[in-house]
Design an enzyme around this catalytic site. Structure first.
Site, short mmCIF file in Angstrom:
data_model
loop_
_atom_site.label_atom_id
_atom_site.label_comp_id
_atom_site.label_asym_id
_atom_site.label_seq_id
_atom_site.Cartn_x
_atom_site.Cartn_y
_atom_site.Cartn_z
N ASP A 12 0.82 -1.23 0.00
CA ASP A 12 0.00 0.00 0.00
C ASP A 12 0.84 1.27 0.00
O ASP A 12 0.45 2.29 0.54
CB ASP A 12 -0.95 0.04 1.22
CG ASP A 12 -1.76 -1.21 1.35
OD1 ASP A 12 -2.24 -1.69 0.30
OD2 ASP A 12 -1.93 -1.72 2.47
N HIS A 40 -4.46 -2.19 -6.03
CA HIS A 40 -3.84 -0.91 -6.30
C HIS A 40 -4.95 0.08 -6.57
O HIS A 40 -5.90 -0.24 -7.27
CB HIS A 40 -3.00 -0.96 -7.57
CG HIS A 40 -1.84 -1.89 -7.46
ND1 HIS A 40 -0.81 -1.70 -6.57
CD2 HIS A 40 -1.55 -3.01 -8.14
CE1 HIS A 40 0.06 -2.67 -6.72
NE2 HIS A 40 -0.36 -3.48 -7.65
P1 GDP Z 1 -0.40 0.14 -3.75
O1 GDP Z 1 -0.98 -1.18 -3.43
O2 GDP Z 1 1.05 0.23 -3.39
O3 GDP Z 1 -0.66 0.56 -5.14
O4 GDP Z 1 -1.10 1.22 -2.81
P2 GDP Z 1 -2.66 1.49 -2.59
O5 GDP Z 1 -3.28 1.83 -3.85
O6 GDP Z 1 -3.28 0.43 -1.79
O7 GDP Z 1 -2.58 2.73 -1.58
C1 GDP Z 1 -2.15 3.93 -1.93
C2 GDP Z 1 -3.28 4.92 -1.68
O8 GDP Z 1 -2.72 6.17 -1.56
C3 GDP Z 1 -4.28 5.01 -2.81
O9 GDP Z 1 -5.54 5.36 -2.28
C4 GDP Z 1 -3.71 6.14 -3.67
O10 GDP Z 1 -4.70 6.81 -4.44
C5 GDP Z 1 -3.15 7.02 -2.62
N1 GDP Z 1 -1.98 7.78 -3.00
C6 GDP Z 1 -0.90 7.40 -3.74
N2 GDP Z 1 0.01 8.38 -3.76
C7 GDP Z 1 -0.49 9.39 -3.00
C8 GDP Z 1 0.00 10.67 -2.61
O11 GDP Z 1 1.10 11.08 -2.94
N3 GDP Z 1 -0.82 11.41 -1.80
C9 GDP Z 1 -2.03 10.99 -1.39
N4 GDP Z 1 -2.75 11.78 -0.60
N5 GDP Z 1 -2.50 9.78 -1.72
C10 GDP Z 1 -1.74 9.01 -2.51
#
Ligand code: GDP
Length: 424
Positions: A12, A40
Protein backbone atom coordinates in the site's frame (compact mmCIF):
# COMPACT_ATOMS: atom_id res chain seq x y z
CA UNK A 1 14.72 -1.50 -20.80
CA UNK A 2 13.17 -3.39 -17.93
CA UNK A 3 12.25 -1.52 -14.79
CA UNK A 4 10.64 -2.88 -11.63
CA UNK A 5 8.30 -1.00 -9.35
CA UNK A 6 8.15 -2.62 -5.95
CA UNK A 7 7.20 -1.83 -2.37
CA UNK A 8 9.85 -1.26 0.30
CA UNK A 9 7.41 -1.46 3.21
CA UNK A 10 4.31 -3.52 4.08
CA UNK A 11 2.45 -2.80 0.84
CA UNK A 12 0.00 0.00 0.00
CA UNK A 13 2.89 2.38 -0.65
CA UNK A 14 1.19 3.76 -3.74
CA UNK A 15 2.82 1.50 -6.34
CA UNK A 16 -0.36 1.58 -8.44
CA UNK A 17 -0.13 5.31 -8.95
CA UNK A 18 3.57 5.15 -9.85
CA UNK A 19 3.00 2.28 -12.30
CA UNK A 20 0.09 4.12 -13.85
CA UNK A 21 2.26 7.23 -14.17
CA UNK A 22 5.25 5.41 -15.70
CA UNK A 23 2.84 3.39 -17.83
CA UNK A 24 2.52 6.46 -19.99
CA UNK A 25 6.05 5.85 -21.31
CA UNK A 26 5.96 2.04 -21.22
CA UNK A 27 5.11 -0.55 -23.83
CA UNK A 28 4.51 -3.55 -21.60
CA UNK A 29 3.43 -3.86 -17.97
CA UNK A 30 3.82 -7.16 -16.22
CA UNK A 31 2.40 -8.65 -13.03
CA UNK A 32 4.85 -11.28 -11.81
CA UNK A 33 3.60 -12.52 -8.44
CA UNK A 34 0.63 -12.55 -6.07
CA UNK A 35 -2.96 -12.63 -7.18
CA UNK A 36 -6.16 -10.80 -6.50
CA UNK A 37 -5.35 -10.57 -2.79
CA UNK A 38 -4.01 -7.03 -2.78
CA UNK A 39 -5.16 -4.03 -4.70
CA UNK A 40 -3.84 -0.91 -6.30
CA UNK A 41 -5.81 2.29 -6.31
CA UNK A 42 -5.53 4.38 -9.44
CA UNK A 43 -7.07 7.72 -10.23
CA UNK A 44 -7.08 8.88 -13.85
CA UNK A 45 -9.33 10.47 -16.46
CA UNK A 46 -11.73 7.49 -16.37
CA UNK A 47 -12.28 7.75 -12.61
CA UNK A 48 -11.05 5.94 -9.53
CA UNK A 49 -10.27 2.23 -9.81
CA UNK A 50 -9.21 -0.49 -7.44
CA UNK A 51 -7.35 -3.08 -9.50
CA UNK A 52 -6.49 -6.46 -8.05
CA UNK A 53 -5.25 -8.71 -10.80
CA UNK A 54 -4.77 -6.49 -13.82
CA UNK A 55 -1.53 -4.54 -14.10
CA UNK A 56 -1.93 -0.82 -13.51
CA UNK A 57 -1.15 -0.09 -17.17
CA UNK A 58 -4.46 -1.30 -18.55
CA UNK A 59 -5.79 2.22 -18.99
CA UNK A 60 -3.47 3.13 -21.84
CA UNK A 61 -4.25 2.14 -25.41
CA UNK A 62 -0.56 1.71 -26.24
CA UNK A 63 0.46 -0.78 -23.54
CA UNK A 64 0.26 -4.55 -23.41
CA UNK A 65 -0.61 -5.98 -19.99
CA UNK A 66 0.98 -9.28 -19.10
CA UNK A 67 -0.06 -11.67 -16.36
CA UNK A 68 3.16 -13.57 -15.81
CA UNK A 69 3.74 -17.19 -14.84
CA UNK A 70 4.38 -16.22 -11.21
CA UNK A 71 0.84 -14.93 -10.66
CA UNK A 72 -2.00 -16.76 -8.94
CA UNK A 73 -4.49 -16.57 -11.80
CA UNK A 74 -8.12 -16.35 -10.77
CA UNK A 75 -9.75 -16.70 -14.19
CA UNK A 76 -13.35 -15.60 -13.48
CA UNK A 77 -12.01 -12.73 -11.40
CA UNK A 78 -9.78 -11.57 -14.25
CA UNK A 79 -12.73 -11.67 -16.67
CA UNK A 80 -14.82 -9.67 -14.24
CA UNK A 81 -12.08 -7.10 -13.74
CA UNK A 82 -11.63 -6.62 -17.48
CA UNK A 83 -15.40 -6.23 -17.89
CA UNK A 84 -15.64 -3.77 -15.02
CA UNK A 85 -13.13 -1.35 -16.53
CA UNK A 86 -14.53 -1.69 -20.05
CA UNK A 87 -18.00 -0.95 -18.63
CA UNK A 88 -16.63 2.35 -17.32
CA UNK A 89 -15.40 3.50 -20.70
CA UNK A 90 -11.78 2.28 -20.69
CA UNK A 91 -10.81 0.97 -24.17
CA UNK A 92 -10.55 -2.86 -24.25
CA UNK A 93 -7.01 -3.51 -23.04
CA UNK A 94 -4.47 -5.78 -24.71
CA UNK A 95 -3.87 -8.59 -22.23
CA UNK A 96 -1.64 -11.63 -22.44
CA UNK A 97 -1.70 -14.39 -19.85
CA UNK A 98 1.18 -16.81 -19.43
CA UNK A 99 0.30 -20.36 -20.42
CA UNK A 100 2.51 -21.36 -17.48
CA UNK A 101 0.56 -19.32 -14.95
CA UNK A 102 -1.20 -21.54 -12.46
CA UNK A 103 -4.91 -21.41 -11.84
CA UNK A 104 -6.57 -20.38 -8.63
CA UNK A 105 -8.91 -23.32 -8.05
CA UNK A 106 -12.36 -22.97 -6.44
CA UNK A 107 -11.15 -25.06 -3.50
CA UNK A 108 -8.14 -22.80 -2.83
CA UNK A 109 -10.50 -20.07 -1.73
CA UNK A 110 -12.49 -22.56 0.38
CA UNK A 111 -9.33 -23.90 2.02
CA UNK A 112 -8.27 -20.38 2.89
CA UNK A 113 -11.59 -19.84 4.71
CA UNK A 114 -11.58 -23.26 6.37
CA UNK A 115 -8.04 -22.80 7.62
CA UNK A 116 -8.78 -19.37 9.05
CA UNK A 117 -11.79 -20.84 10.85
CA UNK A 118 -9.70 -23.71 12.17
CA UNK A 119 -6.95 -21.39 13.45
CA UNK A 120 -9.44 -18.93 14.92
CA UNK A 121 -7.50 -16.24 16.82
CA UNK A 122 -4.15 -17.58 15.61
CA UNK A 123 -4.88 -16.93 11.95
CA UNK A 124 -2.41 -15.15 9.65
CA UNK A 125 -4.75 -12.35 8.66
CA UNK A 126 -5.34 -13.84 5.23
CA UNK A 127 -7.43 -11.94 2.71
CA UNK A 128 -9.10 -15.31 1.97
CA UNK A 129 -8.38 -15.05 -1.74
CA UNK A 130 -6.86 -18.52 -1.73
CA UNK A 131 -3.28 -17.34 -2.05
CA UNK A 132 -1.59 -19.57 0.55
CA UNK A 133 -3.36 -22.80 -0.53
CA UNK A 134 -2.64 -21.86 -4.16
CA UNK A 135 1.12 -21.48 -3.73
CA UNK A 136 1.26 -24.51 -1.42
CA UNK A 137 -0.25 -26.63 -4.19
CA UNK A 138 2.00 -25.10 -6.83
CA UNK A 139 5.11 -26.16 -4.94
CA UNK A 140 3.57 -29.48 -3.90
CA UNK A 141 3.16 -30.01 -7.65
CA UNK A 142 -0.58 -30.53 -7.52
CA UNK A 143 -1.44 -27.19 -9.11
CA UNK A 144 -2.84 -26.66 -12.59
CA UNK A 145 -1.09 -24.63 -15.27
CA UNK A 146 -3.17 -22.82 -17.88
CA UNK A 147 -1.60 -25.10 -20.51
CA UNK A 148 -3.08 -28.15 -18.78
CA UNK A 149 -6.62 -26.97 -19.51
CA UNK A 150 -6.21 -27.92 -23.14
CA UNK A 151 -5.78 -31.68 -22.75
CA UNK A 152 -9.19 -32.86 -21.58
CA UNK A 153 -8.37 -36.50 -20.81
CA UNK A 154 -5.26 -35.64 -18.78
CA UNK A 155 -7.08 -32.80 -17.05
CA UNK A 156 -9.97 -35.03 -16.00
CA UNK A 157 -7.63 -37.62 -14.57
CA UNK A 158 -5.59 -35.07 -12.66
CA UNK A 159 -8.68 -33.35 -11.25
CA UNK A 160 -9.93 -36.70 -9.95
CA UNK A 161 -6.64 -37.48 -8.28
CA UNK A 162 -6.16 -34.03 -6.70
CA UNK A 163 -9.77 -33.78 -5.55
CA UNK A 164 -9.57 -37.22 -3.90
CA UNK A 165 -6.65 -35.88 -1.84
CA UNK A 166 -8.39 -32.59 -1.05
CA UNK A 167 -11.54 -34.41 0.03
CA UNK A 168 -9.65 -36.29 2.73
CA UNK A 169 -8.65 -32.98 4.29
CA UNK A 170 -12.09 -31.48 3.82
CA UNK A 171 -13.80 -34.43 5.47
CA UNK A 172 -11.42 -35.22 8.31
CA UNK A 173 -9.69 -31.94 9.10
CA UNK A 174 -12.32 -29.32 8.31
CA UNK A 175 -15.57 -31.37 8.49
CA UNK A 176 -17.07 -29.62 5.49
CA UNK A 177 -18.96 -30.87 2.41
CA UNK A 178 -16.67 -32.72 -0.01
CA UNK A 179 -15.90 -31.58 -3.56
CA UNK A 180 -17.33 -33.12 -6.71
CA UNK A 181 -14.50 -33.76 -9.21
CA UNK A 182 -16.91 -33.79 -12.15
CA UNK A 183 -18.18 -30.34 -11.25
CA UNK A 184 -14.64 -28.98 -10.89
CA UNK A 185 -13.65 -30.50 -14.22
CA UNK A 186 -16.63 -28.85 -15.93
CA UNK A 187 -15.82 -25.52 -14.27
CA UNK A 188 -12.26 -25.77 -15.59
CA UNK A 189 -13.55 -26.32 -19.13
CA UNK A 190 -15.55 -23.09 -18.94
CA UNK A 191 -12.50 -21.31 -17.57
CA UNK A 192 -10.42 -22.72 -20.42
CA UNK A 193 -12.76 -21.11 -22.93
CA UNK A 194 -12.55 -17.79 -21.07
CA UNK A 195 -8.75 -17.72 -20.91
CA UNK A 196 -7.97 -19.23 -24.33
CA UNK A 197 -7.95 -15.89 -26.21
CA UNK A 198 -5.34 -14.49 -23.80
CA UNK A 199 -3.09 -17.49 -23.13
CA UNK A 200 0.35 -17.64 -24.75
CA UNK A 201 4.06 -17.97 -24.07
CA UNK A 202 4.51 -14.58 -22.40
CA UNK A 203 8.20 -15.23 -21.66
CA UNK A 204 8.82 -15.51 -25.41
CA UNK A 205 6.78 -12.34 -25.96
CA UNK A 206 8.87 -10.49 -23.36
CA UNK A 207 12.12 -11.79 -24.80
CA UNK A 208 11.13 -10.35 -28.18
CA UNK A 209 10.05 -7.07 -26.57
CA UNK A 210 13.44 -6.77 -24.83
CA UNK A 211 15.19 -7.44 -28.15
CA UNK A 212 13.19 -4.66 -29.77
CA UNK A 213 14.21 -2.23 -27.02
CA UNK A 214 10.70 -1.86 -25.63
CA UNK A 215 10.09 -0.29 -22.23
CA UNK A 216 8.89 -2.95 -19.84
CA UNK A 217 7.58 -2.39 -16.32
CA UNK A 218 7.41 -5.13 -13.73
CA UNK A 219 4.72 -4.27 -11.22
CA UNK A 220 5.16 -5.71 -7.75
CA UNK A 221 2.42 -6.24 -5.22
CA UNK A 222 2.76 -5.75 -1.45
CA UNK A 223 6.27 -4.95 -0.17
CA UNK A 224 9.54 -6.31 1.17
CA UNK A 225 8.19 -6.91 4.66
CA UNK A 226 5.56 -9.29 3.25
CA UNK A 227 8.14 -11.38 1.39
CA UNK A 228 8.11 -15.03 2.53
CA UNK A 229 11.91 -15.09 3.01
CA UNK A 230 12.81 -11.56 4.02
CA UNK A 231 9.58 -10.32 5.53
CA UNK A 232 8.00 -10.75 8.94
CA UNK A 233 7.48 -14.50 8.54
CA UNK A 234 4.93 -16.05 9.05
CA UNK A 235 2.82 -12.90 8.72
CA UNK A 236 3.79 -12.64 5.08
CA UNK A 237 2.33 -13.44 1.72
CA UNK A 238 3.05 -16.67 -0.16
CA UNK A 239 4.95 -15.43 -3.19
CA UNK A 240 8.08 -13.31 -3.27
CA UNK A 241 7.48 -9.58 -3.36
CA UNK A 242 11.06 -8.79 -4.39
CA UNK A 243 12.22 -7.29 -7.67
CA UNK A 244 14.55 -10.27 -8.10
CA UNK A 245 11.52 -12.50 -8.33
CA UNK A 246 10.33 -10.34 -11.20
CA UNK A 247 12.79 -12.18 -13.40
CA UNK A 248 11.30 -15.53 -12.45
CA UNK A 249 7.65 -14.56 -12.30
CA UNK A 250 7.86 -12.89 -15.71
CA UNK A 251 10.35 -15.26 -17.29
CA UNK A 252 13.13 -12.82 -18.22
CA UNK A 253 16.88 -12.81 -17.53
CA UNK A 254 17.68 -11.20 -14.14
CA UNK A 255 20.35 -8.96 -15.67
CA UNK A 256 17.74 -7.26 -17.83
CA UNK A 257 16.21 -5.48 -14.81
CA UNK A 258 18.15 -2.22 -14.97
CA UNK A 259 16.17 0.02 -12.70
CA UNK A 260 14.45 -0.90 -9.43
CA UNK A 261 12.13 1.75 -8.12
CA UNK A 262 11.24 1.15 -4.50
CA UNK A 263 8.06 2.89 -3.50
CA UNK A 264 8.30 4.19 0.05
CA UNK A 265 5.50 5.72 2.03
CA UNK A 266 6.15 8.91 4.01
CA UNK A 267 4.61 7.22 7.09
CA UNK A 268 3.92 3.57 7.87
CA UNK A 269 0.78 1.53 7.35
CA UNK A 270 0.14 -2.19 7.38
CA UNK A 271 -2.79 -4.55 7.02
CA UNK A 272 -3.15 -7.83 8.84
CA UNK A 273 -1.30 -9.08 11.87
CA UNK A 274 2.45 -9.05 12.47
CA UNK A 275 5.22 -7.10 14.13
CA UNK A 276 5.08 -3.37 13.47
CA UNK A 277 7.60 -1.51 15.60
CA UNK A 278 6.63 2.10 14.93
CA UNK A 279 2.87 1.45 15.19
CA UNK A 280 0.74 4.16 16.79
CA UNK A 281 -2.66 3.82 18.41
CA UNK A 282 -5.67 5.77 19.64
CA UNK A 283 -6.55 9.26 18.43
CA UNK A 284 -3.10 9.81 16.95
CA UNK A 285 -3.54 6.74 14.72
CA UNK A 286 -7.17 7.52 13.92
CA UNK A 287 -6.33 10.97 12.69
CA UNK A 288 -3.49 9.74 10.43
CA UNK A 289 -5.73 6.92 9.14
CA UNK A 290 -8.53 9.33 8.37
CA UNK A 291 -6.24 11.78 6.55
CA UNK A 292 -4.05 9.10 4.94
CA UNK A 293 -3.89 7.87 1.35
CA UNK A 294 -6.75 9.16 -0.71
CA UNK A 295 -9.85 9.22 1.47
CA UNK A 296 -8.43 7.27 4.39
CA UNK A 297 -6.23 4.23 4.96
CA UNK A 298 -8.52 1.28 4.33
CA UNK A 299 -7.51 -1.82 2.37
CA UNK A 300 -8.27 -1.68 -1.38
CA UNK A 301 -9.31 -5.35 -1.42
CA UNK A 302 -10.75 -5.97 2.02
CA UNK A 303 -11.81 -2.50 3.22
CA UNK A 304 -10.07 -3.31 6.51
CA UNK A 305 -8.74 -0.28 8.43
CA UNK A 306 -4.96 -0.22 8.06
CA UNK A 307 -2.67 -0.15 11.08
CA UNK A 308 -0.78 3.14 11.23
CA UNK A 309 2.68 4.18 12.36
CA UNK A 310 5.47 6.72 12.02
CA UNK A 311 8.08 6.41 9.31
CA UNK A 312 10.34 3.45 10.06
CA UNK A 313 13.80 4.11 8.67
CA UNK A 314 15.14 0.77 9.92
CA UNK A 315 12.49 -1.28 8.12
CA UNK A 316 12.64 0.94 5.02
CA UNK A 317 16.41 0.85 4.63
CA UNK A 318 16.22 -2.93 4.88
CA UNK A 319 13.21 -2.94 2.55
CA UNK A 320 15.15 -0.98 -0.08
CA UNK A 321 18.27 -3.10 0.34
CA UNK A 322 16.44 -6.40 -0.17
CA UNK A 323 14.71 -4.98 -3.22
CA UNK A 324 18.03 -3.81 -4.61
CA UNK A 325 16.50 -0.37 -5.02
CA UNK A 326 18.30 1.92 -7.43
CA UNK A 327 15.94 4.80 -6.67
CA UNK A 328 13.08 5.65 -4.34
CA UNK A 329 9.73 7.36 -4.81
CA UNK A 330 8.46 8.83 -1.57
CA UNK A 331 4.65 8.88 -1.56
CA UNK A 332 1.73 10.45 0.32
CA UNK A 333 3.92 13.17 1.75
CA UNK A 334 1.03 15.66 1.43
CA UNK A 335 -0.86 13.82 4.16
CA UNK A 336 1.63 14.84 6.85
CA UNK A 337 1.12 18.61 6.56
CA UNK A 338 -1.10 18.74 9.67
CA UNK A 339 1.54 17.54 12.13
CA UNK A 340 3.55 19.79 14.46
CA UNK A 341 6.19 17.13 14.92
CA UNK A 342 7.21 14.14 12.84
CA UNK A 343 8.78 11.22 14.65
CA UNK A 344 11.05 9.00 12.52
CA UNK A 345 12.05 5.61 13.85
CA UNK A 346 15.83 5.55 13.42
CA UNK A 347 16.69 2.52 15.54
CA UNK A 348 15.27 -0.51 17.32
CA UNK A 349 16.05 -1.11 20.94
CA UNK A 350 16.29 -4.85 21.53
CA UNK A 351 17.29 -6.16 24.97
CA UNK A 352 18.73 -2.77 25.89
CA UNK A 353 20.82 -2.43 22.73
CA UNK A 354 20.02 -0.10 19.86
CA UNK A 355 20.38 -1.45 16.35
CA UNK A 356 19.77 -0.09 12.87
CA UNK A 357 19.60 -3.56 11.35
CA UNK A 358 16.24 -5.16 10.73
CA UNK A 359 16.15 -8.43 12.67
CA UNK A 360 14.35 -11.76 12.29
CA UNK A 361 10.78 -12.01 13.56
CA UNK A 362 11.50 -13.32 17.06
CA UNK A 363 13.91 -10.45 17.74
CA UNK A 364 11.59 -8.00 16.08
CA UNK A 365 8.88 -8.85 18.59
CA UNK A 366 11.11 -7.42 21.34
CA UNK A 367 12.04 -4.24 19.47
CA UNK A 368 11.07 -0.83 20.77
CA UNK A 369 11.27 2.18 18.45
CA UNK A 370 13.94 4.83 18.94
CA UNK A 371 12.67 8.10 17.51
CA UNK A 372 14.21 11.23 16.20
CA UNK A 373 11.71 14.10 16.06
CA UNK A 374 11.62 16.52 13.13
CA UNK A 375 9.55 19.71 13.00
CA UNK A 376 6.44 19.70 10.80
CA UNK A 377 5.79 22.12 7.90
CA UNK A 378 2.19 22.84 8.81
CA UNK A 379 0.81 23.58 5.37
CA UNK A 380 -0.69 22.06 2.25
CA UNK A 381 1.92 20.90 -0.28
CA UNK A 382 -0.47 19.59 -2.95
CA UNK A 383 -0.13 21.47 -6.20
CA UNK A 384 3.58 22.17 -5.71
CA UNK A 385 5.52 21.12 -8.82
CA UNK A 386 9.12 21.98 -8.00
CA UNK A 387 11.23 20.51 -5.23
CA UNK A 388 12.65 23.91 -4.26
CA UNK A 389 9.12 25.18 -3.68
CA UNK A 390 8.48 22.67 -0.91
CA UNK A 391 8.68 24.16 2.60
CA UNK A 392 12.10 23.85 4.19
CA UNK A 393 10.94 21.50 6.95
CA UNK A 394 9.37 19.27 4.34
CA UNK A 395 12.62 19.10 2.36
CA UNK A 396 14.45 18.39 5.61
CA UNK A 397 12.12 15.47 6.27
CA UNK A 398 12.74 14.05 2.77
CA UNK A 399 16.51 14.55 2.99
CA UNK A 400 16.66 13.04 6.47
CA UNK A 401 14.87 9.93 5.18
CA UNK A 402 17.14 9.79 2.15
CA UNK A 403 20.21 9.82 4.36
CA UNK A 404 18.79 7.12 6.61
CA UNK A 405 17.80 4.74 3.81
CA UNK A 406 20.87 5.39 1.64
CA UNK A 407 19.04 5.38 -1.71
CA UNK A 408 18.37 8.53 -3.77
CA UNK A 409 14.80 9.79 -3.57
CA UNK A 410 14.22 10.77 -7.18
CA UNK A 411 10.51 11.52 -6.97
CA UNK A 412 8.13 12.77 -4.32
CA UNK A 413 4.40 12.16 -4.65
CA UNK A 414 2.26 14.91 -3.19
CA UNK A 415 -1.23 13.79 -4.16
CA UNK A 416 -3.08 10.74 -5.48
CA UNK A 417 -3.47 11.99 -9.07
CA UNK A 418 -1.37 10.74 -11.97
CA UNK A 419 0.54 14.01 -12.40
CA UNK A 420 0.91 14.95 -8.74
CA UNK A 421 4.60 14.19 -8.62
CA UNK A 422 7.73 16.22 -7.98
CA UNK A 423 10.84 15.05 -9.84
CA UNK A 424 14.16 15.97 -8.31
P1 GDP B 1 -0.40 0.14 -3.75
O1 GDP B 1 -0.98 -1.18 -3.43
O2 GDP B 1 1.05 0.23 -3.39
O3 GDP B 1 -0.66 0.56 -5.14
O4 GDP B 1 -1.10 1.22 -2.81
P2 GDP B 1 -2.66 1.49 -2.59
O5 GDP B 1 -3.28 1.83 -3.85
O6 GDP B 1 -3.28 0.43 -1.79
O7 GDP B 1 -2.58 2.73 -1.58
C1 GDP B 1 -2.15 3.93 -1.93
C2 GDP B 1 -3.28 4.92 -1.68
O8 GDP B 1 -2.72 6.17 -1.56
C3 GDP B 1 -4.28 5.01 -2.81
O9 GDP B 1 -5.54 5.36 -2.28
C4 GDP B 1 -3.71 6.14 -3.67
O10 GDP B 1 -4.70 6.81 -4.44
C5 GDP B 1 -3.15 7.02 -2.62
N1 GDP B 1 -1.98 7.78 -3.00
C6 GDP B 1 -0.90 7.40 -3.74
N2 GDP B 1 0.01 8.38 -3.76
C7 GDP B 1 -0.49 9.39 -3.00
C8 GDP B 1 0.00 10.67 -2.61
O11 GDP B 1 1.10 11.08 -2.94
N3 GDP B 1 -0.82 11.41 -1.80
C9 GDP B 1 -2.03 10.99 -1.39
N4 GDP B 1 -2.75 11.78 -0.60
N5 GDP B 1 -2.50 9.78 -1.72
C10 GDP B 1 -1.74 9.01 -2.51
Amino acid sequence: MVRAIVGANWGDEGKGKITDMLGEVSDVIVRFQGGSNAGHTIINEYGKFALHLLPSGVFYGHTTSVIGNGVALNIPYLMQEIQSIVDRGVPTPKILVSNRAQIMMPYHILFDQYEEERLKGKAFGSTKSGIAPFYSDKYAKIGFQVSELFDEAALKEKVESVVAYKNILIEHLYHKPTLDPEEIYRTLLTWRDMIAPYACDTAAFLQQAIKEGKNILLEGQLGTLKDPDFGIYPMVTSSSTLAAYGAIGAGIPPYEIKDIIAVVKAYSSAVGAGEFVSEIFGDEADELRRRGGDGGEFGATTGRPRRMGWFDAVATRYGCRMQGATEVVLTVLDVLGYLDKLPICVGYEIDGKVTKDFPTTAELAKAKPVYEILPGWKCEIRGIKKYEDLPENCRNYIEFIEKEIGVPITMVSNGPGRHEIIKR
